[in-house]
Design an enzyme around this catalytic site. Structure first.
Site, short mmCIF file in Angstrom:
data_model
loop_
_atom_site.label_atom_id
_atom_site.label_comp_id
_atom_site.label_asym_id
_atom_site.label_seq_id
_atom_site.Cartn_x
_atom_site.Cartn_y
_atom_site.Cartn_z
N GLU A 1 -6.20 6.52 -1.48
CA GLU A 1 -6.14 5.39 -0.57
C GLU A 1 -6.63 4.32 -1.07
OE1 GLU A 1 -4.56 5.27 1.95
OE2 GLU A 1 -4.00 7.38 1.94
N HIS B 1 1.67 4.29 -3.12
CA HIS B 1 1.54 5.84 -2.92
C HIS B 1 2.63 6.28 -3.56
CE1 HIS B 1 -1.95 6.31 -0.42
NE2 HIS B 1 -1.40 5.81 0.68
N HIS C 1 0.89 -1.22 -0.08
CA HIS C 1 0.07 0.20 -0.01
C HIS C 1 0.93 1.26 0.13
CE1 HIS C 1 -3.36 2.59 1.42
NE2 HIS C 1 -2.30 3.25 1.98
N GLU C 2 1.85 1.17 0.93
CA GLU C 2 2.81 2.46 0.99
C GLU C 2 3.70 2.43 -0.27
OE1 GLU C 2 2.17 4.70 3.25
OE2 GLU C 2 0.75 3.08 4.35
ZN LIG Z 1 -2.57 5.26 2.50
#
Ligand SMILES: [Zn+2]
Length: 275
Positions: A196, A144, A140-141
């Site tokens: 997100e 980004h 997830h990170e």
């Molecule tokens: Zn996030």
């Protein structure tokens, strides 16, 4: 239309209410979190500045020493490598993808700067139960940064000022101040809902080609739900955890991901190495 022209028109149209492009611009503004005024090189440069800001503030960001923690570092970096080896990470060969661990047991967090400097808190490592969960959060990170959400968020927050300030070089007071502000906002994970959801989706995309349970990130949100008390600040601004669990699991199913590896035993052995 280039992004620069869009922002120029936006500035002009703010003063001229009859501007012919006003309707078009309104529509474009709804998609504002997709605009990125930073080039790849500027994001990488900004990432380096943020990294040095973080690593020179040992009080706020106590980096876990490499010495004595070689096995833990190797384990966490191994997860990053598996994610990169999925062949699905944008800018894989361009960004740094360096991993550092922050020695702070009270913080359940991980973040990634523009240009791919990844920071994982010991609090998060200790909180999770298995490798697929940590891989899910790290995916997830990483998303980004890979999807350049940081550049897009900064563009939205600071607009043309960032370009002007970043282009004036490293040493001006304004540039130093801006880097500090940006560092704070990156660590605080102030991404939009869209970003997100996109990062959650990419976490599954990265984990799916390997052996991992591709919905590993859902395990993190389930644990967060079970945890009594208020969610950490960064979670309260994210989309509803219930929806995120559902979306992540449905995505893994729709993609036909068959991996089931959680490496729970290896993970708990690694956790014991952290004092
Ligand atoms: Zn996030």
């Amino acid at each position: 239309m280039t992004m620069k022209r869009l922002f120029f028109l936006l500035t002009v149209c703010t003063f001229l209410s009859s501007c012919a492009d006003a309707q078009f611009l309104k529509k474009m503004l709804k998609k504002a979190d997709e605009i990125n005024l930073l080039t790849i090189e500027q994001e990488m440069d900004l990432g380096k500045k943020v990294k040095s800001e973080i690593e020179s503030d040992a009080k706020k960001y106590p980096i876990l020493p490499e010495k004595g923690n070689e096995k833990v570092y190797a384990y966490v970096r191994g997860i990053t490598q598996k994610i990169l080896n999925s062949g699905k990470v944008a800018n894989k060969d361009v960004f740094a993808w360096e991993v550092k661990i922050i020695n702070d047991d009270k913080t359940l967090n991980a973040f990634c700067t523009p240009g791919g400097y990844i920071y994982v808190y010991t609090g998060l490592i200790k909180f999770l139960d298995s490798e697929d969960q940590l891989a899910g959060v790290m995916g997830h990170e990483i998303a980004h940064a890979a999807q350049r959400h940081t550049g897009r968020s900064i563009t939205q927050a600071y607009g043309l000022n960032i370009l002007l300030t970043l282009l004036t070089g490293n040493s001006t007071k304004q540039s130093v101040q801006l880097t500090k502000q940006i560092t704070a906002s990156i660590v605080g994970l102030k991404f939009s809902r869209n970003h997100e959801s996109e990062a959650d989706e990419h976490s599954v995309i990265y984990l799916c080609p390997g052996n991992y349970n591709a919905a590993g990130a859902a395990g993190f949100f389930k644990k967060m739900q079970d945890k009594s008390g208020a969610p950490p600040e960064f979670l309260s601004t994210h989309p509803d955890p219930k929806n995120r669990i559902k979306d992540i699991e449905e995505r893994a199913k729709a993609m036909g991901c068959t991996g089931t590896t959680t490496n729970s035993e290896e993970y708990s052995r690694m956790k014991k190495l952290l004092k």
